[in-house]
Design a protein around this motif. Sequence first.
Motif, PDB file in Angstrom:
ATOM      1  N   ALA A  40       0.737  -1.272   0.198  1.00 46.03           N
ATOM      2  CA  ALA A  40       0.118  -0.017  -0.184  1.00 46.03           C
ATOM      3  C   ALA A  40       0.753   0.989  -0.013  1.00 46.03           C
ATOM      4  O   ALA A  40       1.963   1.156   0.610  1.00 46.03           O
ATOM      5  CB  ALA A  40      -0.834  -0.089   1.318  1.00 46.03           C
ATOM      6  N   THR A  41       0.399   2.257  -0.542  1.00 44.20           N
ATOM      7  CA  THR A  41       1.113   3.499  -0.636  1.00 44.20           C
ATOM      8  C   THR A  41       0.220   4.656  -0.063  1.00 44.20           C
ATOM      9  O   THR A  41      -0.918   4.703  -0.423  1.00 44.20           O
ATOM     10  CB  THR A  41       1.567   3.970  -2.098  1.00 44.20           C
ATOM     11  OG1 THR A  41       2.511   2.880  -2.736  1.00 44.20           O
ATOM     12  CG2 THR A  41       2.193   5.261  -2.345  1.00 44.20           C
ATOM     13  N   ILE A  42       0.773   5.557   0.728  1.00 45.59           N
ATOM     14  CA  ILE A  42       0.117   6.688   1.197  1.00 45.59           C
ATOM     15  C   ILE A  42       0.977   7.998   0.917  1.00 45.59           C
ATOM     16  O   ILE A  42       2.239   7.882   1.467  1.00 45.59           O
ATOM     17  CB  ILE A  42       0.002   6.501   2.896  1.00 45.59           C
ATOM     18  CG1 ILE A  42      -0.746   5.150   3.247  1.00 45.59           C
ATOM     19  CG2 ILE A  42      -0.554   7.662   3.394  1.00 45.59           C
ATOM     20  CD1 ILE A  42      -0.957   4.903   4.798  1.00 45.59           C
ATOM     21  N   TYR A  70      -4.567   0.695  -1.850  1.00 42.07           N
ATOM     22  CA  TYR A  70      -3.668  -0.371  -1.789  1.00 42.07           C
ATOM     23  C   TYR A  70      -3.057  -0.916  -3.305  1.00 42.07           C
ATOM     24  O   TYR A  70      -3.419  -0.425  -4.307  1.00 42.07           O
ATOM     25  CB  TYR A  70      -4.743  -1.705  -1.665  1.00 42.07           C
ATOM     26  CG  TYR A  70      -5.277  -1.757  -0.282  1.00 42.07           C
ATOM     27  CD1 TYR A  70      -4.537  -2.041   0.849  1.00 42.07           C
ATOM     28  CD2 TYR A  70      -6.904  -1.282  -0.296  1.00 42.07           C
ATOM     29  CE1 TYR A  70      -5.437  -2.111   2.101  1.00 42.07           C
ATOM     30  CE2 TYR A  70      -7.369  -1.440   1.114  1.00 42.07           C
ATOM     31  CZ  TYR A  70      -6.732  -1.740   2.036  1.00 42.07           C
ATOM     32  OH  TYR A  70      -7.324  -1.572   3.184  1.00 42.07           O
ATOM     33  N   ASP A  71      -1.681  -1.098  -3.249  1.00 44.18           N
ATOM     34  CA  ASP A  71      -1.052  -1.509  -4.425  1.00 44.18           C
ATOM     35  C   ASP A  71      -1.022  -2.577  -4.910  1.00 44.18           C
ATOM     36  O   ASP A  71      -1.262  -3.078  -6.066  1.00 44.18           O
ATOM     37  CB  ASP A  71       0.418  -1.093  -4.341  1.00 44.18           C
ATOM     38  CG  ASP A  71       0.769   0.329  -3.982  1.00 44.18           C
ATOM     39  OD1 ASP A  71      -0.073   1.119  -4.580  1.00 44.18           O
ATOM     40  OD2 ASP A  71       1.594   0.504  -3.160  1.00 44.18           O
ATOM     41  N   PHE A  85      -9.186   2.656  -2.249  1.00 41.23           N
ATOM     42  CA  PHE A  85      -8.597   3.202  -1.059  1.00 41.23           C
ATOM     43  C   PHE A  85      -8.504   2.256   0.320  1.00 41.23           C
ATOM     44  O   PHE A  85      -9.205   1.711   0.504  1.00 41.23           O
ATOM     45  CB  PHE A  85      -9.656   4.390  -0.738  1.00 41.23           C
ATOM     46  CG  PHE A  85      -9.768   5.368  -1.724  1.00 41.23           C
ATOM     47  CD1 PHE A  85      -8.867   6.451  -1.827  1.00 41.23           C
ATOM     48  CD2 PHE A  85     -10.847   5.675  -2.537  1.00 41.23           C
ATOM     49  CE1 PHE A  85      -8.979   7.537  -2.645  1.00 41.23           C
ATOM     50  CE2 PHE A  85     -11.051   6.640  -3.627  1.00 41.23           C
ATOM     51  CZ  PHE A  85      -9.634   7.508  -3.642  1.00 41.23           C
ATOM     52  N   LEU A  86      -7.648   2.764   1.165  1.00 40.59           N
ATOM     53  CA  LEU A  86      -7.523   2.238   2.310  1.00 40.59           C
ATOM     54  C   LEU A  86      -8.665   2.304   3.255  1.00 40.59           C
ATOM     55  O   LEU A  86      -9.263   3.389   3.041  1.00 40.59           O
ATOM     56  CB  LEU A  86      -6.142   2.638   3.036  1.00 40.59           C
ATOM     57  CG  LEU A  86      -4.758   1.842   2.943  1.00 40.59           C
ATOM     58  CD1 LEU A  86      -4.480   2.053   1.418  1.00 40.59           C
ATOM     59  CD2 LEU A  86      -3.913   2.343   3.725  1.00 40.59           C
ATOM     60  N   PHE A 122     -14.240   4.764   3.469  1.00 38.93           N
ATOM     61  CA  PHE A 122     -14.729   3.374   3.236  1.00 38.93           C
ATOM     62  C   PHE A 122     -14.136   2.637   4.304  1.00 38.93           C
ATOM     63  O   PHE A 122     -13.078   2.712   5.011  1.00 38.93           O
ATOM     64  CB  PHE A 122     -13.984   2.909   1.906  1.00 38.93           C
ATOM     65  CG  PHE A 122     -14.858   3.680   0.523  1.00 38.93           C
ATOM     66  CD1 PHE A 122     -15.863   3.195   0.225  1.00 38.93           C
ATOM     67  CD2 PHE A 122     -14.022   4.694  -0.014  1.00 38.93           C
ATOM     68  CE1 PHE A 122     -16.357   4.004  -1.034  1.00 38.93           C
ATOM     69  CE2 PHE A 122     -14.299   5.474  -1.038  1.00 38.93           C
ATOM     70  CZ  PHE A 122     -15.736   5.155  -1.471  1.00 38.93           C
ATOM     71  N   PHE A 123     -15.130   1.587   4.474  1.00 36.69           N
ATOM     72  CA  PHE A 123     -14.747   0.557   5.813  1.00 36.69           C
ATOM     73  C   PHE A 123     -14.350  -0.925   5.371  1.00 36.69           C
ATOM     74  O   PHE A 123     -13.908  -1.579   6.050  1.00 36.69           O
ATOM     75  CB  PHE A 123     -15.947   0.488   6.489  1.00 36.69           C
ATOM     76  CG  PHE A 123     -16.596   1.684   7.227  1.00 36.69           C
ATOM     77  CD1 PHE A 123     -15.682   2.272   8.112  1.00 36.69           C
ATOM     78  CD2 PHE A 123     -17.531   2.339   6.873  1.00 36.69           C
ATOM     79  CE1 PHE A 123     -16.246   3.558   8.676  1.00 36.69           C
ATOM     80  CE2 PHE A 123     -18.151   3.378   7.340  1.00 36.69           C
ATOM     81  CZ  PHE A 123     -17.334   4.279   8.285  1.00 36.69           C
TER      82      PHE A 123
END
Length: 195
Positions: A40-42, A70-71, A85-86, A122-123
């Motif tokens: 994952a990238t932030i 998430y990648d 999206f995370l 998102f959950f």
Amino acid sequence: STVFDRFTLDGDVYYSDYRDLQVRIPVSVGVIQTLNAAAATIKGVELEGSWQATERLTLSAFSNYTDARYDNYIGPGNIQNRGQFLNRAPTWQGGATIRDIQPIGRGHLNAELTYSYRTRIFFSAPNLDGLSSEGYQQLDARIAYETADNHWTLAVLGKNLTDDRHINNVVVFASNLVGSFNEPASYEVKISYRY
């Protein structure tokens, strides 16, 4: 960094590259499964500033942009969630506060009004509308009288003054959606004494 005598502005740019990021997934009532999201990238930008408008009046604000995705994440059902999206990662969030202090009698009155906002979160991944919470705005206020010796404080607080309701969390249990909401508008009076 200080730009003018009474004005400050600070900024941050961030980038994080995660491997083996753990994701908690509810699979049944009271049962949580932890999975590894391979990558994952932030990345994002944050700005915050304040202005001492007068000796007693201060204005401050901040805003944050985040792109957290998430990648490579194979979730339940063998679904590839690349680019999703995370969980609980809003794209935008921020707020502003106005604070005023006025001397009254043998003490001072401190008044504060705070506005905050957040965009949709998102959950779960994949990102589904039914498992998300729309953006919200909130207005809070606090008025407090403090004695000159700082021993006694009488405060009146109001939270979520506009009574904006939004979903705090949604999970899937036994093929049903179970959710909870934020607190409604509330008011409180506090009296405190400091030694």
